[in-house]
Design an enzyme around this catalytic site. Structure first.
Site, PDB file in Angstrom:
ATOM      1  N   GLU A  51       0.834  -1.221   0.000  1.00 38.68           N
ATOM      2  CA  GLU A  51       0.000   0.000   0.000  1.00 38.68           C
ATOM      3  C   GLU A  51       0.864   1.265   0.000  1.00 38.68           C
ATOM      4  O   GLU A  51       0.517   2.264  -0.633  1.00 38.68           O
ATOM      5  CB  GLU A  51      -0.953  -0.032   1.203  1.00 38.68           C
ATOM      6  CG  GLU A  51      -2.002  -1.121   1.024  1.00 38.68           C
ATOM      7  CD  GLU A  51      -2.882  -1.322   2.236  1.00 38.68           C
ATOM      8  OE1 GLU A  51      -2.337  -1.678   3.305  1.00 38.68           O
ATOM      9  OE2 GLU A  51      -4.101  -1.104   2.129  1.00 38.68           O
TER      10      GLU A  51
ATOM     11  N   GLU B 190      -3.807  -9.581   3.192  1.00 34.99           N
ATOM     12  CA  GLU B 190      -4.604  -9.346   4.406  1.00 34.99           C
ATOM     13  C   GLU B 190      -5.717 -10.368   4.602  1.00 34.99           C
ATOM     14  O   GLU B 190      -6.034 -10.730   5.740  1.00 34.99           O
ATOM     15  CB  GLU B 190      -5.210  -7.928   4.379  1.00 34.99           C
ATOM     16  CG  GLU B 190      -4.213  -6.814   4.685  1.00 34.99           C
ATOM     17  CD  GLU B 190      -3.435  -6.336   3.461  1.00 34.99           C
ATOM     18  OE1 GLU B 190      -3.404  -7.053   2.441  1.00 34.99           O
ATOM     19  OE2 GLU B 190      -2.843  -5.248   3.536  1.00 34.99           O
TER      20      GLU B 190
HETATM   21  C1  3H9 Z   1      -1.460  -5.328   6.809  1.00 31.26           C
HETATM   22  O1  3H9 Z   1      -0.471  -4.952   6.253  1.00 31.26           O
HETATM   23  C2  3H9 Z   1      -2.661  -4.453   7.049  1.00 31.26           C
HETATM   24  C3  3H9 Z   1      -2.658  -3.193   6.258  1.00 31.26           C
HETATM   25  O2  3H9 Z   1      -3.357  -3.373   5.056  1.00 31.26           O
HETATM   26  C4  3H9 Z   1      -3.411  -2.102   6.929  1.00 31.26           C
HETATM   27  C5  3H9 Z   1      -2.997  -1.594   8.206  1.00 31.26           C
HETATM   28  C6  3H9 Z   1      -3.829  -0.447   8.692  1.00 31.26           C
HETATM   29  N1  3H9 Z   1       4.213  -7.928  11.576  1.00 31.26           N
HETATM   30  O3  3H9 Z   1       7.725 -15.380   8.309  1.00 31.26           O
HETATM   31  P1  3H9 Z   1       9.089 -15.243   8.880  1.00 31.26           P
HETATM   32  C7  3H9 Z   1       7.822 -11.554  11.978  1.00 31.26           C
HETATM   33  S1  3H9 Z   1      -1.581  -6.896   7.416  1.00 31.26           S
HETATM   34  C8  3H9 Z   1       4.912  -8.316  12.656  1.00 31.26           C
HETATM   35  O4  3H9 Z   1       9.633 -16.349   9.693  1.00 31.26           O
HETATM   36  P2  3H9 Z   1      10.214 -15.370   6.238  1.00 31.26           P
HETATM   37  C9  3H9 Z   1       7.507 -13.012  12.225  1.00 31.26           C
HETATM   38  O5  3H9 Z   1       6.572 -13.168  13.268  1.00 31.26           O
HETATM   39  C10 3H9 Z   1       0.024  -7.590   7.164  1.00 31.26           C
HETATM   40  N2  3H9 Z   1       5.829  -9.313  12.619  1.00 31.26           N
HETATM   41  O6  3H9 Z   1      10.169 -14.862   7.744  1.00 31.26           O
HETATM   42  C11 3H9 Z   1       8.884 -13.541  12.573  1.00 31.26           C
HETATM   43  O7  3H9 Z   1       9.148 -13.163  13.907  1.00 31.26           O
HETATM   44  P3  3H9 Z   1       9.981 -14.127  14.873  1.00 31.26           P
HETATM   45  C12 3H9 Z   1       0.219  -7.999   5.751  1.00 31.26           C
HETATM   46  C13 3H9 Z   1       6.014  -9.925  11.442  1.00 31.26           C
HETATM   47  O8  3H9 Z   1      11.464 -14.817   5.686  1.00 31.26           O
HETATM   48  C14 3H9 Z   1       9.817 -12.732  11.679  1.00 31.26           C
HETATM   49  O9  3H9 Z   1       9.069 -11.583  11.313  1.00 31.26           O
HETATM   50  N3  3H9 Z   1       1.502  -8.663   5.627  1.00 31.26           N
HETATM   51  C15 3H9 Z   1       5.316  -9.559  10.295  1.00 31.26           C
HETATM   52  O10 3H9 Z   1       9.962 -16.824   6.175  1.00 31.26           O
HETATM   53  C16 3H9 Z   1      10.247 -13.448  10.428  1.00 31.26           C
HETATM   54  O11 3H9 Z   1       9.078 -13.909   9.742  1.00 31.26           O
HETATM   55  C17 3H9 Z   1       1.617  -9.981   5.787  1.00 31.26           C
HETATM   56  O12 3H9 Z   1       0.674 -10.675   6.049  1.00 31.26           O
HETATM   57  C18 3H9 Z   1       4.383  -8.513  10.383  1.00 31.26           C
HETATM   58  N4  3H9 Z   1       3.687  -8.094   9.314  1.00 31.26           N
HETATM   59  O13 3H9 Z   1       8.991 -14.665   5.538  1.00 31.26           O
HETATM   60  C19 3H9 Z   1       3.003 -10.533   5.604  1.00 31.26           C
HETATM   61  N5  3H9 Z   1       5.720 -10.353   9.269  1.00 31.26           N
HETATM   62  O14 3H9 Z   1      11.322 -14.280  14.235  1.00 31.26           O
HETATM   63  C20 3H9 Z   1       3.372 -11.382   6.769  1.00 31.26           C
HETATM   64  C21 3H9 Z   1       6.657 -11.168   9.778  1.00 31.26           C
HETATM   65  O15 3H9 Z   1       9.975 -13.425  16.179  1.00 31.26           O
HETATM   66  N6  3H9 Z   1       4.722 -11.897   6.697  1.00 31.26           N
HETATM   67  N7  3H9 Z   1       6.847 -10.924  11.089  1.00 31.26           N
HETATM   68  O16 3H9 Z   1       9.206 -15.399  14.878  1.00 31.26           O
HETATM   69  C22 3H9 Z   1       5.114 -12.864   5.853  1.00 31.26           C
HETATM   70  O17 3H9 Z   1       4.384 -13.348   5.024  1.00 31.26           O
HETATM   71  C23 3H9 Z   1       6.511 -13.381   6.017  1.00 31.26           C
HETATM   72  O18 3H9 Z   1       6.965 -13.022   7.288  1.00 31.26           O
HETATM   73  C24 3H9 Z   1       7.519 -12.841   4.971  1.00 31.26           C
HETATM   74  C25 3H9 Z   1       8.955 -13.294   5.374  1.00 31.26           C
HETATM   75  C26 3H9 Z   1       7.167 -13.395   3.597  1.00 31.26           C
HETATM   76  C27 3H9 Z   1       7.513 -11.341   4.936  1.00 31.26           C
END
Ligand code: 3H9
Length: 692
Positions: A108, A128
């Protein structure tokens, strides 16, 4: 000690101001990031020496989304949507320089910029819906203006990511950097300086066919099977075509605020963090896995073929061995069919299909396994057969190679004891079809070396499996809880429910198929054979329902024989009065006065039975965490992720409610249904599984 560096810094490249985000691990747009982007934008806009701005990120990725840990808490200002509006309103062009994953709020931010350049390995998406949400910072309103309603609907309602090439093709980015990303972004910023700014919110939504799109939205709602977010996301995207931008944003914001407070979103966020937690296995932290390149698969039945296909897909060299030329050629046929289906569905190219087939060799001699770094056995689930195989393999494979068993019910310890090096034996329990199902239970024996355990996890990760550590007991985590669940379903049928009523209650709960339909699909004969094996050691005080045995005695083994708990007419399932008569007769023999059982009771009994067994697994150290149990059911047994799993449900229902139901089971169903110590303790202290 140095003070922590701020998550957002600025630097100059000539007249271009670079706003750089550094918020490890994934540059989530946490509150300090949002506040500091807003401040940096203001400063850059006020600085006459700056003619344009680039937003970029340090580390492995562009902003991967809003900070999920902030959800469910009071909102912290500035909101990401407000920051996106500031970016778009900037008087100087703002360019997003994207590498890694620009997801959710990160995508976004990019959409709010006036230009977007992506590194070739970048991926963009609005995932999301997978968290039970809709995008909340303008994504539903800006994306369709850039890529059209149909494409935006498809992406937002599925959460699918697109790679840089596809992003360029659909108009989501303006350029793909062929060299250094920062250089490319600065060059684009230079070209855009002084030009009139292209603000996405000002663009019209491209024309579309309203009827076709409405039909598509209905289809999205239908396919979500109870999950709310895909349909709501689709409707919010569609609103971009009829509402002015500001009203569209207000609708999006209201929808986001509503959904973030729902049970579904809480459940999906629980699953998100559960997956991350499952990957953390303290005992193998820092332990180097073996280098695995060539993997053997013993047995090329349905399971072995699926495993072999998954291995080739992950880029391993695969050697499959079956007994005899005929079985080997049938196995090769199955493996080829799996890869060709992926080709026919355009999931892979002809070259990839050839590569996978080229990497796979199917032979008939155990000596073919000699070059393997790991051999996974997927032969008939019989202890003697598996022990003979492991003993024979010990003489063939290198002494440092690993032997894995894919057994579902046998004891990996006993299988491993037949190997010359039992410390190199581990359980890798795949779920069928192994090339599709995401779950793998990894079961070390008491002798498994830590490096071997670490290797099993590393291989599982490369196979893109969700790996859950399970202790060694009959059925491990999944099948042990499933056995309890199965028993309670059969009790309910004897007590008064009909199989289709139990199925309907669980399908309404969100399972794609009710338990009795699943039993029929899997075949009733395997469980029957197991019950016969266990008959001698069964506690006579245990409640035993004979209905399934009666069905099997009649040759009703489920769907494959055209009849089981249901009867099948050209594959169509329908309840059978004959089964009802058997049920009623058995209930009469057991002296049970059948009574109607409502959907709520059905669900409560099933969840309570599962949770009680889950609590026992936690007590016994078979499962490491309650959330691991949830992942097993979500990824191995079709439990809807938006329900969070049985242990999550228990927290929501209240541990005292679960305990009360288990006590009823104990009084009604007798031996084996005592409440787990852990449940009693939790109920007395008010603890929840989520507290651990
Ligand atoms: C959103 O954006 C809403 C908006 O539209 C509006 C807002 C108003 N937040 O997955 P990994 C942490 S909704 C906090 O193992 P990878 C995760 O817990 C969001 N923490 O790494 C982990 O922590 P820990 C939309 C997050 O390399 C560490 O990062 N976005 C977040 O296998 C490593 O993560 C998503 O849904 C976060 N957003 O994969 C994307 N993301 O080491 C969500 C990750 O303490 N994330 N962490 O356990 C992913 O899909 C994967 O993390 C990503 C990396 C592909 C980025």
């Amino acid at each position: 000690m140095n003070p922590p560096s701020p998550p957002v810094t600025t630097r100059q490249s000539g007249p271009v101001c670079l706003i750089e985000i550094d918020n490890p691990p994934v540059n989530a747009s946490s509150q300090p990031v949002r506040a500091q982007i807003a401040a940096a934008l203001e400063t850059a806009n006020a600085d006459p020496a700056v003619h344009s701005i680039v937003i970029l990120c340090k580390g492995r990725t562009f902003v991967a989304g809003a900070d999920i840990t902030e959800f469910g808490k009071p909102p912290l200002s500035p909101a990401l949507g407000a920051v996106c509006n500031l970016i778009e309103a900037s008087g100087k062009p703002v360019i997003a320089a994207i590498h890694g994953t620009a997801l959710g709020g990160g995508c976004e931010i990019a959409l709010a910029c006036h230009g977007r350049v992506a590194r070739a390995d970048a991926q963009l998406g609005l995932p999301e819906v997978k968290l039970g949400l809709v995008p909340g910072a303008g994504g539903t309103q800006r994306l369709p203006r850039l890529v059209g309603i149909e494409t935006a609907l498809a992406l937002v309602s599925s959460g699918r990511m697109v790679n840089a090439d596809e992003a360029l093709r659909i108009g989501l980015v303006d350029a793909v950097a062929t060299e250094d990303l920062e250089t490319a972004a600065v060059a684009l910023a230079g070209r855009m300086a002084g030009e009139s700014l292209r603000r996405v919110s000002n663009l019209p939504v491209p024309a579309f066919d309203p009827e076709a799109v409405e039909a598509r939205v209905r289809e999205i709602e239908r396919r979500a099977r109870g999950q709310v977010s895909p349909g709501r996301a689709a409707r919010t995207v569609l609103a971009a075509a009829s509402l002015p931008f500001a009203e569209g944003l207000a609708l999006e914001r209201a929808t986001f605020t509503e959904l973030v407070a729902t049970e579904q979103s809480a459940a999906l966020r629980h699953v998100f963090f559960a997956e991350r937690a499952a990957a953390k296995i303290p005992q193998i932290a820092g332990v180097a896995p073996h280098d695995i390149r060539c993997v053997g698969v013993a047995g090329a039945g349905t399971m072995g073929s699926g495993i072999a296909a998954a291995l080739a897909e992950a880029g391993y060299r695969v050697i499959v061995v079956e007994r005899g030329v005929e079985a080997a050629s049938a196995g090769l046929g199955r493996i080829t069919a799996i890869h060709r289906r992926a080709l026919e569905a355009s999931r892979i190219t002809e070259a990839q299909c050839d590569e996978r087939l080229g990497a796979t060799r199917v032979g008939t001699e155990l000596s073919d396994f000699a070059p393997c770094d790991l051999v996974i056995e997927a032969v008939f689930d019989d202890l003697a057969v598996k022990q003979d195989l492991f003993a024979a393999l010990s003489a063939i494979i290198r002494p440092d190679a690993i032997l894995a068993t894919n057994t579902s019910y046998l004891d990996p310890e006993a299988i491993g004891s037949a190997a010359t090096h039992p410390e190199r034996v581990v359980g890798m329990h795949f779920f069928s079809p192994a090339n599709i199902m995401r779950l793998m239970e990894i079961v070390p024996t008491s002798r498994t070396a830590l490096a071997v355990l670490a290797t099993a996890f590393a291989v599982g990760k490369r196979l893109k499996k969700l790996c859950v550590l399970a202790g060694n007991c009959e059925g491990f985590i999944g099948n042990r809880i499933f056995a309890t669940y199965r028993k309670q379903c059969e009790f309910m049928v004897e007590d008064g429910a009909l199989p289709h009523e139990v199925d309907a209650a669980m399908e309404a709960f969100g399972l794609p198929m009710g338990p009795f339909a699943v039993f029929d699909l899997a075949g009733l004969d395997i469980a029957w054979a197991r019950r016969k094996r266990q008959a001698a050691s069964r506690d006579p005080a245990e409640r035993y329902v004979r209905i399934a045995d009666k069905l099997c005695e009649l040759g009703r083994f489920g769907q494959k024989t055209g009849a089981g708990w249901y009867v099948y007419d050209q594959g169509k399932r329908r309840p059978d009065a004959g089964v009802t008569s058997i049920i009623e007769a058995e209930a009469a023999i057991s002296g049970i006065a059948r009574r109607p059982i409502g959907a709520d009771e059905i669900r409560r009994r099933i969840i309570a039975a599962m949770v009680n067994e889950g609590a026992r697994l936690l007590e016994d150290g078979i499962a490491q965490r309650a959330s691991d149990i949830d992942l097993v059911f979500v990824n191995g047994y079709g439990w809807p992720a938006w329900r969070g799993g049985p242990m999550f449900q228990a927290d929501r229902m209240g541990i005292d409610v679960i305990l009360a139901e288990v006590r009823l089971m104990q009084s009604r169903d007798g031996a084996g249904w005592e409440p787990a110590r852990r449940l009693i303790d939790m109920a007395s202290t008010g603890a929840r599984f989520g507290d651990a």
